[in-house]
Design a protein around this motif. Structure first.
Motif, PDB file in Angstrom:
ATOM      1  N   GLU A 192      17.957 -13.512  23.582  1.00 16.94           N
ATOM      2  CA  GLU A 192      19.088 -13.002  24.356  1.00 16.94           C
ATOM      3  C   GLU A 192      19.006 -13.459  25.828  1.00 16.94           C
ATOM      4  O   GLU A 192      20.001 -13.920  26.401  1.00 16.94           O
ATOM      5  CB  GLU A 192      19.101 -11.459  24.265  1.00 16.94           C
ATOM      6  N   SER A 193      17.805 -13.360  26.435  1.00 18.35           N
ATOM      7  CA  SER A 193      17.718 -13.707  27.863  1.00 18.35           C
ATOM      8  C   SER A 193      17.866 -15.222  28.062  1.00 18.35           C
ATOM      9  O   SER A 193      18.466 -15.669  29.037  1.00 18.35           O
ATOM     10  CB  SER A 193      16.438 -13.168  28.490  1.00 18.35           C
ATOM     11  N   ARG A 241       0.827  -1.220   0.000  1.00 17.51           N
ATOM     12  CA  ARG A 241       0.000   0.000   0.000  1.00 17.51           C
ATOM     13  C   ARG A 241       0.857   1.265   0.000  1.00 17.51           C
ATOM     14  O   ARG A 241       0.634   2.179   0.793  1.00 17.51           O
ATOM     15  CB  ARG A 241      -0.942   0.004   1.205  1.00 17.51           C
ATOM     16  N   GLY A 242       1.869   1.252  -0.862  1.00 23.27           N
ATOM     17  CA  GLY A 242       2.672   2.453  -1.054  1.00 23.27           C
ATOM     18  C   GLY A 242       3.770   2.692  -0.035  1.00 23.27           C
ATOM     19  O   GLY A 242       4.513   3.656  -0.135  1.00 23.27           O
ATOM     20  N   LYS A 243       3.855   1.830   0.978  1.00 19.88           N
ATOM     21  CA  LYS A 243       4.911   2.009   1.985  1.00 19.88           C
ATOM     22  C   LYS A 243       5.915   0.859   1.924  1.00 19.88           C
ATOM     23  O   LYS A 243       5.554  -0.268   1.593  1.00 19.88           O
ATOM     24  CB  LYS A 243       4.302   2.051   3.401  1.00 19.88           C
ATOM     25  N   THR A 244       7.175   1.175   2.265  1.00 24.36           N
ATOM     26  CA  THR A 244       8.216   0.142   2.252  1.00 24.36           C
ATOM     27  C   THR A 244       8.507  -0.302   3.679  1.00 24.36           C
ATOM     28  O   THR A 244       8.626   0.531   4.582  1.00 24.36           O
ATOM     29  CB  THR A 244       9.498   0.695   1.588  1.00 24.36           C
ATOM     30  N   TYR A 245       8.595  -1.602   3.854  1.00 25.45           N
ATOM     31  CA  TYR A 245       8.827  -2.177   5.187  1.00 25.45           C
ATOM     32  C   TYR A 245      10.065  -3.075   5.190  1.00 25.45           C
ATOM     33  O   TYR A 245      10.315  -3.793   4.220  1.00 25.45           O
ATOM     34  CB  TYR A 245       7.622  -3.016   5.618  1.00 25.45           C
ATOM     35  N   HIS A 246      10.808  -3.061   6.307  1.00 24.41           N
ATOM     36  CA  HIS A 246      11.906  -4.001   6.510  1.00 24.41           C
ATOM     37  C   HIS A 246      11.321  -5.309   7.032  1.00 24.41           C
ATOM     38  O   HIS A 246      10.635  -5.320   8.059  1.00 24.41           O
ATOM     39  CB  HIS A 246      12.898  -3.463   7.539  1.00 24.41           C
ATOM     40  N   VAL A 247      11.631  -6.392   6.342  1.00 23.97           N
ATOM     41  CA  VAL A 247      11.107  -7.705   6.717  1.00 23.97           C
ATOM     42  C   VAL A 247      12.246  -8.559   7.258  1.00 23.97           C
ATOM     43  O   VAL A 247      13.332  -8.588   6.671  1.00 23.97           O
ATOM     44  CB  VAL A 247      10.490  -8.423   5.495  1.00 23.97           C
ATOM     45  N   VAL A 248      12.007  -9.259   8.369  1.00 18.53           N
ATOM     46  CA  VAL A 248      12.988 -10.219   8.887  1.00 18.53           C
ATOM     47  C   VAL A 248      12.332 -11.597   8.953  1.00 18.53           C
ATOM     48  O   VAL A 248      11.245 -11.751   9.513  1.00 18.53           O
ATOM     49  CB  VAL A 248      13.494  -9.827  10.294  1.00 18.53           C
ATOM     50  N   PHE A 249      13.006 -12.579   8.358  1.00 20.29           N
ATOM     51  CA  PHE A 249      12.614 -13.997   8.487  1.00 20.29           C
ATOM     52  C   PHE A 249      13.660 -14.633   9.402  1.00 20.29           C
ATOM     53  O   PHE A 249      14.759 -14.985   8.932  1.00 20.29           O
ATOM     54  CB  PHE A 249      12.668 -14.708   7.138  1.00 20.29           C
ATOM     55  N   PHE A 250      13.346 -14.778  10.677  1.00 21.54           N
ATOM     56  CA  PHE A 250      14.328 -15.333  11.601  1.00 21.54           C
ATOM     57  C   PHE A 250      14.498 -16.832  11.389  1.00 21.54           C
ATOM     58  O   PHE A 250      13.511 -17.553  11.222  1.00 21.54           O
ATOM     59  CB  PHE A 250      13.878 -15.130  13.056  1.00 21.54           C
ATOM     60  N   GLY A 251      15.746 -17.285  11.467  1.00 19.44           N
ATOM     61  CA  GLY A 251      16.011 -18.709  11.658  1.00 19.44           C
ATOM     62  C   GLY A 251      15.777 -19.004  13.136  1.00 19.44           C
ATOM     63  O   GLY A 251      15.035 -18.292  13.812  1.00 19.44           O
ATOM     64  N   ILE A 252      16.396 -20.065  13.643  1.00 19.34           N
ATOM     65  CA  ILE A 252      16.253 -20.368  15.074  1.00 19.34           C
ATOM     66  C   ILE A 252      17.321 -19.563  15.813  1.00 19.34           C
ATOM     67  O   ILE A 252      18.513 -19.844  15.672  1.00 19.34           O
ATOM     68  CB  ILE A 252      16.447 -21.876  15.352  1.00 19.34           C
ATOM     69  N   VAL A 253      16.875 -18.569  16.565  1.00 21.87           N
ATOM     70  CA  VAL A 253      17.831 -17.692  17.248  1.00 21.87           C
ATOM     71  C   VAL A 253      17.661 -17.737  18.768  1.00 21.87           C
ATOM     72  O   VAL A 253      18.183 -16.874  19.465  1.00 21.87           O
ATOM     73  CB  VAL A 253      17.745 -16.244  16.717  1.00 21.87           C
ATOM     74  N   THR A 254      16.928 -18.735  19.257  1.00 23.18           N
ATOM     75  CA  THR A 254      16.801 -18.958  20.698  1.00 23.18           C
ATOM     76  C   THR A 254      17.381 -20.325  21.005  1.00 23.18           C
ATOM     77  O   THR A 254      16.943 -21.315  20.421  1.00 23.18           O
ATOM     78  CB  THR A 254      15.313 -18.925  21.122  1.00 23.18           C
ATOM     79  N   ASP A 302      27.368 -16.412  20.475  1.00 18.52           N
ATOM     80  CA  ASP A 302      27.793 -15.031  20.772  1.00 18.52           C
ATOM     81  C   ASP A 302      27.586 -14.154  19.536  1.00 18.52           C
ATOM     82  O   ASP A 302      27.088 -13.034  19.625  1.00 18.52           O
ATOM     83  CB  ASP A 302      29.281 -14.982  21.162  1.00 18.52           C
ATOM     84  N   ARG A 303      27.989 -14.689  18.410  1.00 14.45           N
ATOM     85  CA  ARG A 303      27.863 -13.939  17.157  1.00 14.45           C
ATOM     86  C   ARG A 303      26.394 -13.641  16.851  1.00 14.45           C
ATOM     87  O   ARG A 303      26.037 -12.517  16.471  1.00 14.45           O
ATOM     88  CB  ARG A 303      28.481 -14.773  16.025  1.00 14.45           C
ATOM     89  N   THR A 304      25.544 -14.657  17.008  1.00 12.98           N
ATOM     90  CA  THR A 304      24.111 -14.447  16.745  1.00 12.98           C
ATOM     91  C   THR A 304      23.557 -13.341  17.636  1.00 12.98           C
ATOM     92  O   THR A 304      22.796 -12.482  17.181  1.00 12.98           O
ATOM     93  CB  THR A 304      23.346 -15.771  16.952  1.00 12.98           C
ATOM     94  N   MET A 305      23.957 -13.335  18.910  1.00 10.60           N
ATOM     95  CA  MET A 305      23.450 -12.316  19.831  1.00 10.60           C
ATOM     96  C   MET A 305      23.940 -10.921  19.441  1.00 10.60           C
ATOM     97  O   MET A 305      23.272  -9.931  19.708  1.00 10.60           O
ATOM     98  CB  MET A 305      23.862 -12.648  21.274  1.00 10.60           C
ATOM     99  N   ARG A 306      25.097 -10.854  18.787  1.00  8.26           N
ATOM    100  CA  ARG A 306      25.588  -9.553  18.301  1.00  8.26           C
ATOM    101  C   ARG A 306      24.837  -9.109  17.038  1.00  8.26           C
ATOM    102  O   ARG A 306      24.617  -7.929  16.808  1.00  8.26           O
ATOM    103  CB  ARG A 306      27.090  -9.636  17.972  1.00  8.26           C
TER     104      ARG A 306
END
Ligand code: ZN
Length: 267
Positions: free
Chosen positions: A249-250, A161-174, A195-199
């Motif tokens: 993260e937690s 609808r005329g707006k641009t959005y940032h989309v994230v498709f997460f893998g398993i990050v927990t 550690d890298r994933t959390m960064r």
């Protein structure tokens, strides 16, 4: 597991992104001017379900040009061999997960040889920050390792609808609670990888929050709201996205504290 595979009606999420997964396992079609990209396939025995979902949305299987994945486990990438032969698409995978696709899940760093699936050839090996481009769409691969060495979180922009959005498709990050971060001879870099994933997580710009499992982002609830005409689109959810990353993260911090108390080496 049965509920994870339970069929779910495919639907348009937002912009050029469509849901073709089951109730539990998310799979996505990304429409471009030159054919489609399929992200994840579910279990091997879900292939006909995913194929039917793609067709129900009006896409042709032969129009799917590229297969990408969150990670090389049976429940998300187990159907790659079947989908590849059904579509003729090329499989793109992160270098660190490619060997698991090609061996069908042998020597998995957590599951060993317990969750095998039909092996599939990787046509293009990618690395952190690489892009997949098709018909004006650009997807960026972010290496978010730990769950598997090549676990991938994908990002793209979509217009709705005329707006641009940032989309994230997460893998398993927990991380799994109670998992051992160190001392795994099959994955000596596990802690460094988490550690890298959390960064990486806090650097991702997220308006539209999507992930490899429907429950991670309340897929059913948002789907129902969307069908009832909710506006703005309920999948635009930066707050939910932030909460999801904070949960990762937690969980990780608790694991670190647990390892420290147990006097595990390398913490
Ligand atoms: Zn997995």
């Amino acid at each position: 597991m049965a509920a994870m595979k339970e069929p779910f009606p495919p639907f348009h999420i937002i912009g050029n992104i469509y849901y073709v997964g089951s109730q539990g396992i998310a799979c996505y079609i990304i429409r471009t001017k030159k054919g489609e990209i399929l992200l994840d396939t579910g279990y091997p025995d879900m292939a006909s379900q995913i194929e039917a979902n793609i067709r129900k949305l009006g896409f042709r299987l032969s129009g799917v040009r590229i297969l990408i994945d969150s990670h090389a486990h049976i429940d998300h990438g187990g159907g790659m061999a079947a989908l590849k032969s059904a579509t003729g698409a090329k499989l793109v995978a992160m270098a660190e997960d490619a060997p698991y696709f090609e061996s069908g899940g042998h020597h998995d760093v957590v599951f060993g040889d317990r969750n095998l699936f039909p092996p599939v050839k990787v046509d293009r090996i990618i690395h952190d920050g690489d892009t997949v481009k098709l018909g004006g769409v650009v997807l960026t691969a972010h290496l978010t390792p730990g769950h598997t060495p090549g676990n991938t979180t994908w990002t793209m922009d979509t217009k709705d609808r005329g707006k641009t959005y940032h989309v994230v498709f997460f893998g398993i990050v927990t991380p799994f609670p109670n998992m051992k971060l160190t001392g795994n001879p099959d994955y000596p870099n596990m802690k460094a990888d988490w550690d890298r994933t959390m960064r990486v997580l806090p650097t991702l710009k997220c308006d539209v929050f999507l992930a490899s499992n429907g429950s991670f982002f309340d897929m059913e609830k948002k789907h129902d709201a969307l069908l009832k005409g909710a506006s703005p689109n309920p999948f635009i959810d930066p707050a939910g996205c932030k909460a999801f990353m904070d949960r990762g993260e937690s969980t990780y911090q608790k694991l670190l504290q647990g390892s420290a108390q147990n006097g595990a080496p390398g913490t």
